[in-house]
Scaffold this motif. Structure first.
Motif: not given
Length: 320
Positions: A40-46, A48-55, A290-300
């Protein structure tokens, strides 16, 4: 008294066994709930992160460069891959089941292979984007125009679709002769092959060999591109220029290393250390984390993306 003792001893043993079974069931239930919370935590992080990048990519007018176009495609791919495997795993953990239908397994294999194929293709294309931006900066607009980017993205999605369709049709045409139990939290082609008859595996193993050759080709292209990038960066006279050029590659390089290292270790580890629990953990490590961490890496690592996210969130709260 002797007769009484003869009866009370079995009753005591039975009580101990029942107590042990209750403790085992409670421990199993706690592990299932822990797995559910983890997924649940991994899916919510993925999400949120990918949704923010798409938006941010959809709303930010200045984020329409090729690298952000491919980053938007990568975020969609990551979301699709997460939604393919994690919800079913969460359902099984919550309800204590381990079942999936034959058709559901086929759909899961198709979608997982499809999104993983798109992931590898996009990471390779993004490496080419970094190579052109640093080594052939004067021709960047020509080599990576909007039409060229659209063609490359369409080729990545179309080729991954055909590849996944071929894998699914080939794998599920094999008869299962050795049971129907998989030791993973989702359906994987190698696990299904272990259940099929040995004399039916040759064509699927041939397809896997072709897949390995294609992956090696992508890996060789990425290595060659980064060798050229590093050579070009080292020729830049100023230290500030070298740092700026190299920083544009760090996010992509970090995502690439995280994805490739976990996937290679999961598939190339020695058989002596293989176990069902380790294989399941490694499957989560390379297919979900890795799929959940990708948005964090790119946004940072990307200032433009951080500014776009900050502007979007500020506008949202001001409207509220």
């Amino acid at each position: 008294m002797a007769e009484h003792n003869a009866w009370t001893q079995p009753m005591s043993n039975s009580s101990s066994i029942s107590h042990f079974l209750l403790l085992a069931l409670e421990h199993t239930r706690q592990l299932q709930l822990l797995h559910f919370c983890l997924f649940l935590g991994i899916s919510l992080a993925a999400l949120l992160g990918n949704g923010l990048i798409i938006s941010a990519g959809a709303c930010g007018q200045h984020l329409h460069s090729p690298i952000f176009f491919f980053l938007l495609s990568l975020a969609l791919t990551d979301l699709g891959s997460i939604c393919t495997t994690v919800p079913k795993a969460m359902h099984n953990s919550l309800w204590g089941t381990r079942h999936i239908s034959y058709s559901g397994c086929a759909v899961q294999v198709f979608l997982f292979v499809f999104f993983m194929g798109v992931e590898v293709s996009l990471l390779t294309i993004m490496c080419y984007d970094r190579y052109v931006s640093i080594c052939k900066a004067l021709h960047y607009g020509t080599l990576l125009g909007s039409r060229a980017c659209a063609h490359m993205a369409a080729a990545a999605w179309a080729s991954a679709f055909l590849y996944a369709l071929l894998h699914m049709a080939n794998t599920f045409s094999l008869p299962l002769c050795q049971g129907n139990a998989l030791g993973q939290f989702f359906c994987k082609v190698p696990q299904i092959l272990k259940l099929s008859c040995s004399h039916y595996k040759l064509r699927e193993l041939g397809l896997i060999a072709v897949s390995v050759c294609l992956l090696f080709g992508c890996f060789a292209f990425i290595v060659f591109s980064y060798v050229q990038i590093f050579r070009a960066v080292l020729r830049i006279p100023s230290e500030q220029g070298r740092h700026k050029a190299f920083s544009t590659c760090l996010s992509h390089l970090a995502v690439l290393c995280l994805f490739l290292s976990t996937a290679m270790f999961a598939h190339l580890k020695p058989p002596s250390i293989s176990s069902p629990s380790l294989d399941a953990a490694l499957s989560v490590l390379y297919s979900v984390v890795p799929l959940a961490l990708n948005p964090l890496i790119y946004s940072l690592r990307n200032q433009e993306l951080r500014d776009a996210l900050r502007k979007m969130m500020t506008g949202f709260f001001q409207q509220q």
